[in-house]
Write a protein that holds these residues in place. Structure first.
Motif, PDB file in Angstrom:
ATOM      1  N   GLU A 121      24.899   2.260 -28.354  1.00 42.86           N
ATOM      2  CA  GLU A 121      25.350   0.765 -28.358  1.00 42.86           C
ATOM      3  C   GLU A 121      26.297   0.527 -29.589  1.00 42.86           C
ATOM      4  O   GLU A 121      27.274  -0.210 -29.226  1.00 42.86           O
ATOM      5  N   ARG A 122      26.084   0.973 -30.561  1.00 42.53           N
ATOM      6  CA  ARG A 122      27.126   1.081 -31.725  1.00 42.53           C
ATOM      7  C   ARG A 122      28.359   1.452 -31.448  1.00 42.53           C
ATOM      8  O   ARG A 122      29.465   0.822 -31.784  1.00 42.53           O
ATOM      9  N   VAL A 123      28.394   2.674 -31.019  1.00 45.58           N
ATOM     10  CA  VAL A 123      29.836   3.520 -30.585  1.00 45.58           C
ATOM     11  C   VAL A 123      30.522   2.615 -29.643  1.00 45.58           C
ATOM     12  O   VAL A 123      31.826   2.487 -29.694  1.00 45.58           O
ATOM     13  N   ALA A 124      29.897   1.924 -28.711  1.00 48.32           N
ATOM     14  CA  ALA A 124      30.604   0.914 -27.716  1.00 48.32           C
ATOM     15  C   ALA A 124      31.077  -0.318 -28.424  1.00 48.32           C
ATOM     16  O   ALA A 124      32.003  -0.548 -28.128  1.00 48.32           O
ATOM     17  N   ALA A 125      30.152  -0.608 -29.335  1.00 58.99           N
ATOM     18  CA  ALA A 125      30.673  -1.841 -30.060  1.00 58.99           C
ATOM     19  C   ALA A 125      31.775  -1.646 -30.932  1.00 58.99           C
ATOM     20  O   ALA A 125      32.585  -2.622 -31.608  1.00 58.99           O
ATOM     21  N   MET A 126      32.014  -0.474 -31.535  1.00 56.45           N
ATOM     22  CA  MET A 126      33.031   0.006 -32.263  1.00 56.45           C
ATOM     23  C   MET A 126      34.460  -0.089 -31.354  1.00 56.45           C
ATOM     24  O   MET A 126      35.538   0.049 -31.893  1.00 56.45           O
ATOM     25  N   GLY A 127      34.262   0.034 -30.133  1.00 61.58           N
ATOM     26  CA  GLY A 127      35.342  -0.169 -29.033  1.00 61.58           C
ATOM     27  C   GLY A 127      35.689   1.152 -28.233  1.00 61.58           C
ATOM     28  O   GLY A 127      36.632   1.156 -27.741  1.00 61.58           O
ATOM     29  N   PHE A 128      34.481   2.021 -28.083  1.00 61.63           N
ATOM     30  CA  PHE A 128      34.729   3.116 -27.327  1.00 61.63           C
ATOM     31  C   PHE A 128      34.078   3.059 -26.012  1.00 61.63           C
ATOM     32  O   PHE A 128      32.967   2.618 -26.079  1.00 61.63           O
ATOM     33  N   ASP A 129      34.669   3.343 -25.019  1.00 64.56           N
ATOM     34  CA  ASP A 129      34.263   3.562 -23.571  1.00 64.56           C
ATOM     35  C   ASP A 129      33.317   4.697 -23.567  1.00 64.56           C
ATOM     36  O   ASP A 129      33.740   5.877 -22.995  1.00 64.56           O
TER      37      ASP A 129
END
Ligand code: ATP
Ligand code: MG
Lengths: 329, 253
Positions: free
Chosen positions: A212-220
């Motif tokens: 979830e955090r990695v997605a929130a950083m902008g990664f798909d």
């Protein structure tokens, strides 16, 4: 701004130098390189073929560890890619297209395609669903191979020659095959280590711990996982290429869920997400299988509890005992 | 100046519970807009919809001129709408620097790079260190995120959002669980930021809210019951009743 250089040199909290980090794998590769000579002394090609089996398993397991250890994706259908690579190799040789210039691209494309399609579906799920769906796709391929009546169906397919490397006959004798396999394994090991420390690896490992955090950083996250799934499928397919050449035989059994289970066992036994885990796991697996099966026919009855014991006592597997300390991944 | 983030008639139900009830609000460049409200008012639910974790049942979210109502979280983040989490959400097995560096990496070209060590990516490391420096964590760069104190984790939570070079920040209770001192230190950090970076701030700490906010909206049972300048909110009898009534907060006012 603080001095940027100081903390950047060791951002992994890895105290060990590069030599110490590479040491376990270097020792293992040196040991493997000596095996044909040892076999010469002890007068048996058997040791060489055992070592080849371990190396093929190590190659496939290192691919699986990219998924399990780095990306946190427990695929239960990874042997399907080994089988697919083996079948493509077998079929090409049977059809008289024995050149590696034809076989390897075909292996790579078919495994990449199968991984891309099934991965795009499987990666929509997670946890137990992911395990089950990868298992299902693996079984699909298994039954597909079993019904290939033109190529031996259930009985498998015997190969009358090995793949041709530009007319050199490199793979025709076991020594050439052995060292080609060893070099491939070394290349895969180096690539896997580099990948784990690369941008791509960082995204994968980060997403394993907190998607979830990695997605929130902008990664798909999905795209990175799918790419890893395809890479792992292709590397396992190349392991299948070597398996077909070594055994001079391909069989649907290569794709069975038991073989996929063996690969998971190797990854866990060797140490998930470690530098030399796949290598150590595969060698230990083959050695244990050999040793125990010479004691009793029901060797798996001993192997099972042994494995559980190993998993409980050493969280980072065998690699945890010999690898240089690494940041917790 | 045009509105950076515009929320129009947002609505979200969980079964019979209306967690977001016709919420409209805006965030302008250079502004800190605080959203306050009692526990369970729907503040986090609102942030989740703005970040894309939840999809609203109806209503629109416009960011930087584009309708992002049904755009997934990573694309919103990529567009510069960055959030922090009320419950600290870090990568525990990464170092402090690696946590911030991964966020910086997201904004520094493709991450489909397989061989070069990410740790030697100087541009990314510099951006990450800048963010750590801004929250006072630069000297902890090499520590594991899991080994930080609670206050340090909260600071890193903010640094990770900053390292992504956002155009706007959505902060969900950045001071959650912090002591008074830590809370004041973090308020200082945000004071330095707020005019260069628009912030939608959800916070229970009234001292921080009144120190930071240019505008305050009060959310109760999913509805905005009052919205205005800090002085207007302080004076609003409805707000005092619904939310600021208890003694601790009254003391701050
Ligand atoms: N996924 C969900 N499913 C069902 N109900 C939910 C869900 N998420 C939140 N709720 C409910 O919606 C309401 C609003 O919750 P929310 O977390 O947004 O409140 P909040 O204002 O952030 O509270 P706090 O100040 O405690 O953080 C609460 O009643 C909560 O129980
Ligand atoms: Mg909340």
């Amino acid at each position: 701004m603080k001095d940027a250089a100081a903390p950047l040199a060791a951002p992994h909290a890895d105290a060990a130098g590069p030599l110490r980090r590479a040491a376990p794998a270097l020792v293992l590769f040196a040991f493997l390189a000596l095996i044909p000579a040892l076999a010469e002394v002890w007068g048996g090609g058997y040791l060489t073929s055992l070592a080849m089996r371990a190396m093929i398993l190590a190659l496939a397991a290192s691919a699986l560890d990219l998924l399990i250890g780095r990306a946190g994706l427990v695929s239960f259908g990874h042997a399907a890619y080994v089988g697919l690579g083996a079948y493509v190799t077998g079929i090409f040789i049977t059809e008289g297209m024995a050149s590696v210039a034809l076989i390897l691209p075909a292996v790579i494309i078919s495994c990449a395609l199968f991984a891309f399609i099934t991965g795009a579906i499987s990666l929509r799920t997670s946890g137990v669903s992911f395990i089950m769906i990868t298992l299902a796709f693996g079984q699909m391929l298994y039954f597909g191979a079993s019904s290939l009546s033109a190529y031996g169906a259930d009985d498998g397919l015997t190969l009358w020659e090995r793949a041709d490397v530009f007319g050199t006959g490199l793979l025709y004798d076991n020594l050439g095959l052995f060292y080609t396999l060893l070099l491939t394994l070394i290349a895969a090991h180096v690539a896997a280590s580099a990948l784990a420390a690369s941008r791509f690896g960082r995204v994968l490992i980060g997403a394993k711990q907190n998607a979830e955090r990695v997605a929130a950083m902008g990664f798909d996250v999905f795209r990175y996982r799918l790419a890893a799934y395809v890479i792992a499928g292709v590397v396992a397919g190349i392991a299948g290429f070597f398996l077909a050449n070594q055994a001079e035989f391909v069989s649907p059994a290569y794709m069975s869920w038991q073989r996929s289970g063996d690969l998971i066992i190797i990854v866990v036994l060797g140490g998930m997400g470690t530098r030399s885990g796949a290598l150590l796991g595969a060698i230990a697996f083959v050695a244990l299988e050999e040793g125990l099966s010479s004691l009793t026919h029901d060797w798996r009855l001993i192997f099972g509890p042994l494995l559980i014991l190993a998993a409980l006592t050493a969280k980072r597997g065998i690699a945890g005992l010999v690898d240089a300390p690494e940041a917790r991944r | 100046m045009t509105t950076l983030l515009m929320v129009e008639h947002l609505k979200k139900k969980f079964g019979a519970l209306v967690a977001t009830d016709d919420v409209s609000l805006s965030l302008n460049p250079g502004e800190c807009h605080a959203v306050i409200g009692p526990n369970g008012a729907g503040k986090t639910t609102l942030i989740h919809q703005l970040s894309g974790k939840l999809t609203p049942d109806s209503g629109r979210i416009i960011f930087n001129g584009a309708d992002v109502t049904s755009v997934p979280p990573h694309i919103r983040a990529h567009a510069g709408l960055m959030r922090s989490f009320q419950i600290t959400s870090l990568i525990p097995g990464f170092t402090v620097l690696e946590n911030a560096a991964l966020a910086a990496q997201a904004r520094a070209g493709s991450s489909f790079r397989f061989f070069r060590p990410a740790a030697r990516d100087q541009a990314v490391n510099v951006a990450a260190l800048e963010a750590l420096d801004a929250v006072g964590l630069a000297d902890r760069a090499a520590a594991m995120a899991s080994e930080l104190s609670h206050g340090e984790k909260r600071a890193l939570e903010l640094a990770v959002a900053l390292a992504g070079r956002p155009k706007a920040l959505l902060l969900d209770e950045p001071m959650a669980g912090m002591g008074r001192e830590e809370s004041r230190a973090l308020t200082e950090v945000l004071v330095d930021l707020r005019h260069s970076l628009p912030i939608l701030l959800v916070e229970h700490d009234m001292e921080a809210v009144f120190a930071l906010a240019d505008r305050i909206s009060v959310l109760v049972y999913g509805r905005i019951v009052a919205s205005g300048t800090p002085d207007q909110i302080r004076a609003d009898p409805v707000v005092r009743d619904a939310y600021l009534g208890d003694e601790a907060d009254a003391a701050v006012l």
